[in-house]
Enzyme design. Sequence first.
Site, PDB file in Angstrom:
ATOM      1  N   CYS A  55     -13.270  -1.820  23.292  1.00 25.84           N
ATOM      2  CA  CYS A  55     -13.642  -1.785  24.707  1.00 25.84           C
ATOM      3  C   CYS A  55     -15.164  -1.821  24.877  1.00 25.84           C
ATOM      4  CB  CYS A  55     -13.075  -0.528  25.353  1.00 25.84           C
ATOM      5  SG  CYS A  55     -13.430  -0.425  27.113  1.00 25.84           S
ATOM      6  N   CYS A  59     -17.830   5.132  26.906  1.00 26.13           N
ATOM      7  CA  CYS A  59     -17.346   6.491  27.195  1.00 26.13           C
ATOM      8  C   CYS A  59     -17.415   7.360  25.932  1.00 26.13           C
ATOM      9  CB  CYS A  59     -15.919   6.432  27.725  1.00 26.13           C
ATOM     10  SG  CYS A  59     -15.711   5.210  29.048  1.00 26.13           S
ATOM     11  N   CYS A  62     -14.285   8.482  23.881  1.00 23.55           N
ATOM     12  CA  CYS A  62     -13.160   7.564  23.676  1.00 23.55           C
ATOM     13  C   CYS A  62     -13.161   6.856  22.318  1.00 23.55           C
ATOM     14  CB  CYS A  62     -13.139   6.519  24.786  1.00 23.55           C
ATOM     15  SG  CYS A  62     -11.654   5.480  24.679  1.00 23.55           S
ATOM     16  N   CYS A  99       3.699   4.566  31.299  1.00 18.19           N
ATOM     17  CA  CYS A  99       2.301   4.281  31.630  1.00 18.19           C
ATOM     18  C   CYS A  99       1.692   3.400  30.546  1.00 18.19           C
ATOM     19  CB  CYS A  99       1.536   5.595  31.739  1.00 18.19           C
ATOM     20  SG  CYS A  99      -0.200   5.350  32.114  1.00 18.19           S
ATOM     21  N   CYS A 130       3.356   2.756  35.630  1.00 13.70           N
ATOM     22  CA  CYS A 130       1.951   3.141  35.807  1.00 13.70           C
ATOM     23  C   CYS A 130       1.120   2.282  34.872  1.00 13.70           C
ATOM     24  CB  CYS A 130       1.766   4.621  35.466  1.00 13.70           C
ATOM     25  SG  CYS A 130       0.046   5.176  35.583  1.00 13.70           S
ATOM     26  N   CYS A 190      -3.146   7.906  40.385  1.00 15.18           N
ATOM     27  CA  CYS A 190      -3.138   8.886  39.300  1.00 15.18           C
ATOM     28  C   CYS A 190      -4.590   9.047  38.882  1.00 15.18           C
ATOM     29  CB  CYS A 190      -2.282   8.380  38.141  1.00 15.18           C
ATOM     30  SG  CYS A 190      -2.366   9.452  36.688  1.00 15.18           S
ATOM     31  N   ARG A 262      -0.735  17.065  35.723  1.00 13.11           N
ATOM     32  CA  ARG A 262      -0.220  16.752  34.377  1.00 13.11           C
ATOM     33  C   ARG A 262      -1.043  17.415  33.279  1.00 13.11           C
ATOM     34  NH1 ARG A 262      -0.101  11.336  34.364  1.00 13.11           N
ATOM     35  NH2 ARG A 262       1.805  11.533  35.580  1.00 13.11           N
TER      36      ARG A 262
HETATM   37  N1  SAM Z   1      -9.897   1.720  29.913  1.00 13.03           N
HETATM   38  C1  SAM Z   1      -9.322   2.317  31.044  1.00 13.03           C
HETATM   39  C2  SAM Z   1     -10.256   3.266  31.756  1.00 13.03           C
HETATM   40  O1  SAM Z   1     -11.033   3.944  31.100  1.00 13.03           O
HETATM   41  O2  SAM Z   1     -10.215   3.326  32.973  1.00 13.03           O
HETATM   42  C3  SAM Z   1      -8.008   2.986  30.784  1.00 13.03           C
HETATM   43  C4  SAM Z   1      -7.751   3.748  29.503  1.00 13.03           C
HETATM   44  S1  SAM Z   1      -8.703   5.202  29.229  1.00 13.03           S
HETATM   45  C5  SAM Z   1      -8.299   5.568  27.551  1.00 13.03           C
HETATM   46  C6  SAM Z   1      -7.925   6.421  30.235  1.00 13.03           C
HETATM   47  C7  SAM Z   1      -8.428   7.830  30.191  1.00 13.03           C
HETATM   48  O3  SAM Z   1      -8.075   8.458  28.967  1.00 13.03           O
HETATM   49  C8  SAM Z   1      -9.904   8.092  30.305  1.00 13.03           C
HETATM   50  O4  SAM Z   1     -10.405   7.984  31.602  1.00 13.03           O
HETATM   51  C9  SAM Z   1      -9.998   9.525  29.812  1.00 13.03           C
HETATM   52  O5  SAM Z   1      -9.823  10.427  30.890  1.00 13.03           O
HETATM   53  C10 SAM Z   1      -8.810   9.643  28.858  1.00 13.03           C
HETATM   54  N2  SAM Z   1      -9.275   9.820  27.466  1.00 13.03           N
HETATM   55  C11 SAM Z   1      -9.753   8.871  26.648  1.00 13.03           C
HETATM   56  N3  SAM Z   1     -10.118   9.391  25.459  1.00 13.03           N
HETATM   57  C12 SAM Z   1      -9.857  10.720  25.534  1.00 13.03           C
HETATM   58  C13 SAM Z   1     -10.037  11.803  24.627  1.00 13.03           C
HETATM   59  N4  SAM Z   1     -10.573  11.622  23.421  1.00 13.03           N
HETATM   60  N5  SAM Z   1      -9.654  13.031  25.016  1.00 13.03           N
HETATM   61  C14 SAM Z   1      -9.132  13.229  26.244  1.00 13.03           C
HETATM   62  N6  SAM Z   1      -8.945  12.239  27.148  1.00 13.03           N
HETATM   63  C15 SAM Z   1      -9.325  11.001  26.803  1.00 13.03           C
HETATM   64  C1  DTB Z   2      -5.080  10.089  31.063  1.00 13.61           C
HETATM   65  O1  DTB Z   2      -5.649  10.804  31.917  1.00 13.61           O
HETATM   66  N1  DTB Z   2      -4.894  10.437  29.803  1.00 13.61           N
HETATM   67  C2  DTB Z   2      -4.218   9.378  29.053  1.00 13.61           C
HETATM   68  C3  DTB Z   2      -3.902   8.365  30.188  1.00 13.61           C
HETATM   69  N2  DTB Z   2      -4.579   8.901  31.316  1.00 13.61           N
HETATM   70  C4  DTB Z   2      -4.062   6.947  29.973  1.00 13.61           C
HETATM   71  C5  DTB Z   2      -4.965   8.891  27.891  1.00 13.61           C
HETATM   72  C6  DTB Z   2      -5.360   9.961  26.915  1.00 13.61           C
HETATM   73  C7  DTB Z   2      -6.017   9.344  25.749  1.00 13.61           C
HETATM   74  C8  DTB Z   2      -6.295  10.319  24.647  1.00 13.61           C
HETATM   75  C9  DTB Z   2      -6.964   9.723  23.483  1.00 13.61           C
HETATM   76  C10 DTB Z   2      -6.257   8.518  22.925  1.00 13.61           C
HETATM   77  O2  DTB Z   2      -5.156   8.644  22.356  1.00 13.61           O
HETATM   78  O3  DTB Z   2      -6.815   7.415  23.077  1.00 13.61           O
HETATM   79 FE1  SF4 Z   3     -12.844   1.762  27.442  1.00 16.94          FE
HETATM   80 FE2  SF4 Z   3     -12.070   4.106  26.469  1.00 16.94          FE
HETATM   81 FE3  SF4 Z   3     -13.862   4.041  28.441  1.00 16.94          FE
HETATM   82 FE4  SF4 Z   3     -11.271   3.321  28.933  1.00 16.94          FE
HETATM   83  S1  SF4 Z   3     -12.033   5.340  28.346  1.00 16.94           S
HETATM   84  S2  SF4 Z   3     -13.153   2.261  29.605  1.00 16.94           S
HETATM   85  S3  SF4 Z   3     -10.750   2.378  26.932  1.00 16.94           S
HETATM   86  S4  SF4 Z   3     -14.160   3.219  26.340  1.00 16.94           S
END
Ligand code: SAM
Ligand code: DTB
Ligand code: SF4
Length: 342
Positions: A55, A59, A62, A99, A130, A190, A262
């Site tokens: 990506c 973030c 992530c 989702c 979702c 959501c 959630r």
């Molecule tokens: N790329 C899209 C976005 O960021 O809008 C969708 C997928 S992203 C992985 C969705 C959410 O997962 C993020 O906004 C964050 O709140 C959550 N997330 C990602 N990595 C995480 C982590 N290591 N621990 C907890 N929540 C995480």
């Molecule tokens: C959200 O708030 N948590 C989910 C979902 N929306 C998409 C993602 C959590 C991701 C946790 C780290 C991972 O497995 O990538």
């Molecule tokens: Fe990309 Fe992860 Fe950020 Fe979603 S949370 S925009 S997958 S870097």
Amino acid sequence: MTSTPSRSWTTERIKALLDLPLPELMWQAQQVHRAHFDPTDIQLSSLLSIKTGGCAEDCGYCPQSAHHDVGLKAGKLMDLDLVLANARAAKEAGAARFCMGAAWREPKDRDIDAVAAMVEGVKALGLETCMTLGMLQPDQAQRLADSGLDYYNHNLDTTPEFYGRIITTRTYQERLDTLQHVREAGMKVCCGGIVGMGEDRAERAGLLAELARLDPYPESVPINALVRVAGTPLEHAPDLDPFEFVRTVAAARITMPAARVRLSAGRRELGDGIQALCFLAGANSIFYGDTLLVTGNAEVDADRALFARLGLHAGAQTTPAASASPAAAAPKVIPLQPLASA
Ligand code: SAM
Ligand code: DTB
Ligand code: SF4
């Protein structure tokens, strides 16, 4: 007890809630919860990563960001058949909502054609749908709504003041704009955030104030506990007192009384006792299935055992214990090895 209208929730008022002695905070949260829901009813959503890694966003939490090296191989958009096989397995295991998440900053218009077919297929299985695909333009949101998408997940993640320490490649306002496009297209929202990224209590109050003042507030509010993944900038984020997580859930319940709150990422690491306190504080939804997107989740068998011990049940459609055959115990077709957390 009456619920205060969401628009009057300021950061200061929510901070005052978070500062209450825990028994007082829990009591308020439980009254609000019981006024709106059966407190033994838990909604089950299963997650699938339909496009993993690589990506463009940075973030800091992530594992899917191309800016961090966590040893994850980036993939292409998953084939429709495999998505549907995973959705069928999730339904068999007892999930009510499916989702689908993509590691995109934003989808391209041609991506929307492909994901719209996924929405149609998953919906035809009798599941709620979702998606979380990053930022959306108004016409993209409308096309997703027209394909039958019930919910769009797009998180605010943290308070505006803390946000710049976690993400630099997309603004807070861009997130709010996407949420508005989702609303205007007629989908349910959501939207939640992450706790445990080094923010303080006032900053957690600030996140909840942003969420509660969305008009209307989100139908679904995921509260994630940071999963500290080795190789991400937040790998060494300080430990969070788990009672702070419970307090955040309780304050989410009080400030967004009719939302599904959630208990989301990181709950396996919180353990059974803290998860139970979260359910008592008003959490009434979980991510259900052995993986989140790329990291591991509490296992389906462990959730069934915990629900039985606590007397909880899955509200929509089926209960995990009643519906599942051993073969359907978990969506085994997911072709991913969960990443270990740090
Ligand atoms: N790329 C899209 C976005 O960021 O809008 C969708 C997928 S992203 C992985 C969705 C959410 O997962 C993020 O906004 C964050 O709140 C959550 N997330 C990602 N990595 C995480 C982590 N290591 N621990 C907890 N929540 C995480
Ligand atoms: C959200 O708030 N948590 C989910 C979902 N929306 C998409 C993602 C959590 C991701 C946790 C780290 C991972 O497995 O990538
Ligand atoms: Fe990309 Fe992860 Fe950020 Fe979603 S949370 S925009 S997958 S870097």
